[in-house]
Structures are given as C-alpha cells and as structure tokens.
Design a protein around this motif. Sequence first.
Motif, PDB file in Angstrom:
ATOM      1  N   LEU A  49      38.443  26.489  40.683  1.00 23.63           N
ATOM      2  CA  LEU A  49      38.507  26.489  42.142  1.00 23.63           C
ATOM      3  C   LEU A  49      39.806  27.181  42.520  1.00 23.63           C
ATOM      4  CD1 LEU A  49      37.185  25.372  44.794  1.00 23.63           C
ATOM      5  CD2 LEU A  49      38.646  23.358  44.513  1.00 23.63           C
ATOM      6  N   MET A  50      39.737  28.346  43.192  1.00 22.91           N
ATOM      7  CA  MET A  50      40.983  29.077  43.414  1.00 22.91           C
ATOM      8  C   MET A  50      41.035  29.796  44.753  1.00 22.91           C
ATOM      9  SD  MET A  50      40.894  32.362  40.867  1.00 22.91           S
ATOM     10  CE  MET A  50      39.710  33.691  41.007  1.00 22.91           C
ATOM     11  N   ASP A  51      42.270  30.014  45.179  1.00 22.47           N
ATOM     12  CA  ASP A  51      42.565  30.736  46.408  1.00 22.47           C
ATOM     13  C   ASP A  51      42.476  32.238  46.136  1.00 22.47           C
ATOM     14  OD1 ASP A  51      43.302  31.306  48.988  1.00 22.47           O
ATOM     15  OD2 ASP A  51      45.265  30.347  48.883  1.00 22.47           O
ATOM     16  N   VAL A  52      42.428  33.016  47.208  1.00 24.65           N
ATOM     17  CA  VAL A  52      42.450  34.480  47.071  1.00 24.65           C
ATOM     18  C   VAL A  52      43.885  34.989  47.081  1.00 24.65           C
ATOM     19  CG1 VAL A  52      41.818  36.662  48.162  1.00 24.65           C
ATOM     20  CG2 VAL A  52      40.157  34.785  48.070  1.00 24.65           C
ATOM     21  N   ASN A  53      44.697  34.452  47.984  1.00 21.75           N
ATOM     22  CA  ASN A  53      46.092  34.892  48.101  1.00 21.75           C
ATOM     23  C   ASN A  53      46.970  34.085  47.157  1.00 21.75           C
ATOM     24  OD1 ASN A  53      45.421  36.713  50.207  1.00 21.75           O
ATOM     25  ND2 ASN A  53      45.495  35.029  51.683  1.00 21.75           N
ATOM     26  N   LEU A  54      47.374  34.709  46.050  1.00 25.62           N
ATOM     27  CA  LEU A  54      48.172  34.034  45.033  1.00 25.62           C
ATOM     28  C   LEU A  54      49.446  34.817  44.764  1.00 25.62           C
ATOM     29  CD1 LEU A  54      45.267  33.259  42.541  1.00 25.62           C
ATOM     30  CD2 LEU A  54      46.427  31.587  44.014  1.00 25.62           C
ATOM     31  N   PRO A  55      50.494  34.161  44.283  1.00 18.95           N
ATOM     32  CA  PRO A  55      51.745  34.859  43.999  1.00 18.95           C
ATOM     33  C   PRO A  55      51.573  35.917  42.910  1.00 18.95           C
ATOM     34  CG  PRO A  55      52.081  32.475  44.014  1.00 18.95           C
ATOM     35  CD  PRO A  55      50.606  32.716  44.040  1.00 18.95           C
ATOM     36  N   GLY A  56      51.836  37.150  43.253  1.00 20.88           N
ATOM     37  CA  GLY A  56      51.846  38.210  42.250  1.00 20.88           C
ATOM     38  C   GLY A  56      50.498  38.786  41.888  1.00 20.88           C
ATOM     39  N   ILE A  57      49.412  38.204  42.386  1.00 23.59           N
ATOM     40  CA  ILE A  57      48.081  38.706  42.022  1.00 23.59           C
ATOM     41  C   ILE A  57      47.069  38.285  43.070  1.00 23.59           C
ATOM     42  CG2 ILE A  57      47.470  36.669  40.644  1.00 23.59           C
ATOM     43  CD1 ILE A  57      45.980  38.589  38.730  1.00 23.59           C
ATOM     44  N   SER A  58      46.103  39.147  43.314  1.00 19.32           N
ATOM     45  CA  SER A  58      44.996  38.797  44.193  1.00 19.32           C
ATOM     46  C   SER A  58      43.988  37.961  43.415  1.00 19.32           C
ATOM     47  CB  SER A  58      44.314  40.073  44.701  1.00 19.32           C
ATOM     48  OG  SER A  58      43.029  39.790  45.204  1.00 19.32           O
ATOM     49  N   GLY A  59      43.442  36.945  44.083  1.00 12.35           N
ATOM     50  CA  GLY A  59      42.414  36.148  43.444  1.00 12.35           C
ATOM     51  C   GLY A  59      41.217  36.989  43.032  1.00 12.35           C
ATOM     52  N   PHE A  60      40.937  38.049  43.797  1.00 12.04           N
ATOM     53  CA  PHE A  60      39.839  38.940  43.434  1.00 12.04           C
ATOM     54  C   PHE A  60      40.105  39.601  42.076  1.00 12.04           C
ATOM     55  CE2 PHE A  60      39.322  39.550  48.246  1.00 12.04           C
ATOM     56  CZ  PHE A  60      38.421  38.498  48.334  1.00 12.04           C
ATOM     57  N   ASP A  61      41.341  40.103  41.895  1.00 11.40           N
ATOM     58  CA  ASP A  61      41.701  40.744  40.626  1.00 11.40           C
ATOM     59  C   ASP A  61      41.686  39.729  39.486  1.00 11.40           C
ATOM     60  OD1 ASP A  61      42.020  43.174  41.895  1.00 11.40           O
ATOM     61  OD2 ASP A  61      44.180  42.928  42.186  1.00 11.40           O
ATOM     62  N   LEU A  62      42.160  38.515  39.769  1.00 13.02           N
ATOM     63  CA  LEU A  62      42.159  37.473  38.743  1.00 13.02           C
ATOM     64  C   LEU A  62      40.726  37.130  38.339  1.00 13.02           C
ATOM     65  CD1 LEU A  62      43.557  35.370  36.993  1.00 13.02           C
ATOM     66  CD2 LEU A  62      43.626  33.847  38.982  1.00 13.02           C
ATOM     67  N   CYS A  63      39.825  37.106  39.295  1.00  9.64           N
ATOM     68  CA  CYS A  63      38.420  36.811  38.999  1.00  9.64           C
ATOM     69  C   CYS A  63      37.842  37.873  38.063  1.00  9.64           C
ATOM     70  CB  CYS A  63      37.614  36.736  40.287  1.00  9.64           C
ATOM     71  SG  CYS A  63      35.928  36.094  40.070  1.00  9.64           S
ATOM     72  N   ILE A  64      38.195  39.139  38.300  1.00  3.85           N
ATOM     73  CA  ILE A  64      37.731  40.214  37.415  1.00  3.85           C
ATOM     74  C   ILE A  64      38.259  40.002  36.004  1.00  3.85           C
ATOM     75  CG2 ILE A  64      37.930  42.679  36.918  1.00  3.85           C
ATOM     76  CD1 ILE A  64      37.970  43.169  39.936  1.00  3.85           C
ATOM     77  N   GLN A  65      39.547  39.646  35.880  1.00  7.88           N
ATOM     78  CA  GLN A  65      40.139  39.396  34.566  1.00  7.88           C
ATOM     79  C   GLN A  65      39.450  38.233  33.864  1.00  7.88           C
ATOM     80  OE1 GLN A  65      44.414  38.982  34.796  1.00  7.88           O
ATOM     81  NE2 GLN A  65      44.609  40.760  36.157  1.00  7.88           N
ATOM     82  N   LEU A  66      39.173  37.178  34.619  1.00  4.46           N
ATOM     83  CA  LEU A  66      38.495  36.019  34.049  1.00  4.46           C
ATOM     84  C   LEU A  66      37.089  36.380  33.572  1.00  4.46           C
ATOM     85  CD1 LEU A  66      39.628  33.330  36.639  1.00  4.46           C
ATOM     86  CD2 LEU A  66      40.135  33.261  34.193  1.00  4.46           C
ATOM     87  N   ARG A  67      36.392  37.172  34.352  1.00  7.04           N
ATOM     88  CA  ARG A  67      35.021  37.552  33.996  1.00  7.04           C
ATOM     89  C   ARG A  67      34.979  38.394  32.719  1.00  7.04           C
ATOM     90  NH1 ARG A  67      33.549  33.998  35.268  1.00  7.04           N
ATOM     91  NH2 ARG A  67      32.550  33.226  37.131  1.00  7.04           N
ATOM     92  N   GLU A  68      36.081  39.090  32.419  1.00  6.81           N
ATOM     93  CA  GLU A  68      36.143  39.874  31.178  1.00  6.81           C
ATOM     94  C   GLU A  68      36.292  38.978  29.955  1.00  6.81           C
ATOM     95  OE1 GLU A  68      39.421  42.438  31.871  1.00  6.81           O
ATOM     96  OE2 GLU A  68      38.282  43.880  33.078  1.00  6.81           O
ATOM     97  N   GLN A  69      36.755  37.730  30.160  1.00  2.00           N
ATOM     98  CA  GLN A  69      37.071  36.836  29.048  1.00  2.00           C
ATOM     99  C   GLN A  69      36.149  35.620  28.951  1.00  2.00           C
ATOM    100  OE1 GLN A  69      39.471  37.588  26.842  1.00  2.00           O
ATOM    101  NE2 GLN A  69      40.011  39.455  27.943  1.00  2.00           N
ATOM    102  N   THR A  70      35.546  35.207  30.068  1.00  2.00           N
ATOM    103  CA  THR A  70      34.823  33.933  30.080  1.00  2.00           C
ATOM    104  C   THR A  70      33.743  33.939  31.151  1.00  2.00           C
ATOM    105  OG1 THR A  70      35.066  31.542  30.408  1.00  2.00           O
ATOM    106  CG2 THR A  70      36.550  32.940  31.655  1.00  2.00           C
ATOM    107  N   ASP A  71      32.768  33.062  30.989  1.00  2.00           N
ATOM    108  CA  ASP A  71      31.719  32.907  32.010  1.00  2.00           C
ATOM    109  C   ASP A  71      31.873  31.601  32.787  1.00  2.00           C
ATOM    110  OD1 ASP A  71      31.042  31.113  30.071  1.00  2.00           O
ATOM    111  OD2 ASP A  71      29.007  31.857  29.745  1.00  2.00           O
ATOM    112  N   ILE A  72      33.071  31.001  32.747  1.00  2.00           N
ATOM    113  CA  ILE A  72      33.327  29.780  33.517  1.00  2.00           C
ATOM    114  C   ILE A  72      33.113  30.075  35.002  1.00  2.00           C
ATOM    115  CG2 ILE A  72      35.067  28.058  34.180  1.00  2.00           C
ATOM    116  CD1 ILE A  72      36.432  28.639  31.462  1.00  2.00           C
TER     117      ILE A  72
END
Length: 219
Positions: A49-72
């Motif tokens: 469960l995460m926000d979009v506006n995060l320190p140093g990174i967009s939640g959108f970009d983080l979601c892309i990174q997560l999708r490359e590593q996991t299907d959580i």
Amino acid sequence: MHIFIIEDEPLIRRELKILLENAMYQVTAADIFENLVNQVQTAMPDLILMDVNLPGISGFDLCIQLREQTDIPVIFLTGRTDSMDELNGILKGADDYITKPYQPPLLLARIAAVLKRTKGTKPESFSKNGVTLHIPRCCLSFQSKSVELTKNEMKILHLLFLHEGEFVSRITLVEYLWENQIFIDDNTLSVHVTNIRKKLNSIGAEDFIETKRGIGYRI
C-alpha cells in the motif's frame, strides 16, 4: 496476511498501521525511503500500500521497479485525484488506485478484494531434500514425521527457503525479524537456529542447515 506500507507522512503512516493491525493484518511500515525494492523483497508481504509522492522517487517509478522483480499486488493510496494519474498508476502495474481522504471501511474492503483476487500467487509450502516447510500449518515435515514451529522459527526458515542455495547473513535475518516488529538480538538468533536444528534432528533431517562462520546460514 502481511501488508507493507510505503507512506512518507508519519501521521498517515501511523493511522494506516493502526487501522490495518486492528483489522488483523500483519503490517510493516517503511520509515526509510531508500532501497525500497530490497525492503519489500526482504519483507515478502502479500500486498503493498503506497503513496505516489515519495522522497526521492515517484511511486509510479517505484511500481515499475517492483513489477520487474515481483508480482506482489500494489495499491496506490494518494492525494493525487486527477483521472490521468489514476490511469497512469494502473498502467504502471498497480492493482488499485484509492484517493485521499479515504474512508477506512472502503479502504479495507478494497484491500480485501485485491488480496482475494491474488492470494493464490504465493506458495504455501517449500521443499528441499525431502524437508518441507508448511506455511499455513507452521510446521516442518520429513518423510513420515513432522514438528511444529514457533512464529520466529518459521520466519527464519521461510527466508532461508526463499534464498535456497545462498548464504543468508545473520544481520539480514535479524533485520527481517525486526521489520516484522519482533525484537531480536544476535544471541537470540543463535538460540532460534539451535532450536530449529534440534527440531530438524528430531524428525531425522540432520545437517539440513549449513553454517559458514562470519557469513551466515544456508539450506
């Protein structure tokens, strides 16, 4: 079910943690916003469960990174209410998009819906050399024998099975348990591993866990 919160506003993070714990979820809330992908992989939650506006990174970009590593599954919980932001979030791989201010019953219902849809994606057991870790039953079995595990023992073995064939450092194990709100020091970890070995021996699975001094443990 285990939920990982990525929210940089301390008050909202605390409110979410209390809400989810009261709903009987296990909760980990990140308070350091570096190496978030690694934090998630270590915690192995059922949902993020995460926000979009995060320190140093967009939640959108983080979601892309997560999708490359996991299907959580990922749910965005954000103050960004524009319909294009919602569409962007879904296109980046999110399973749902909820805007703030949120209604607690609705938030819980949508979390439950995503978990119901995705809960079959995580294995309920792990096996190696005839030794099987049964997650729902919290026990180990070997041949025709089985033994029950404590919650801490199961978490240690779960992490070792997830990294099968690799040495997992003691500090990684300690930090993993700490993130799950179980205070444990280095000596306590040794006691847990000793107890796990005794239980393995009791069912005939001797020498299942390998120790390398100064490195860690491996199965």
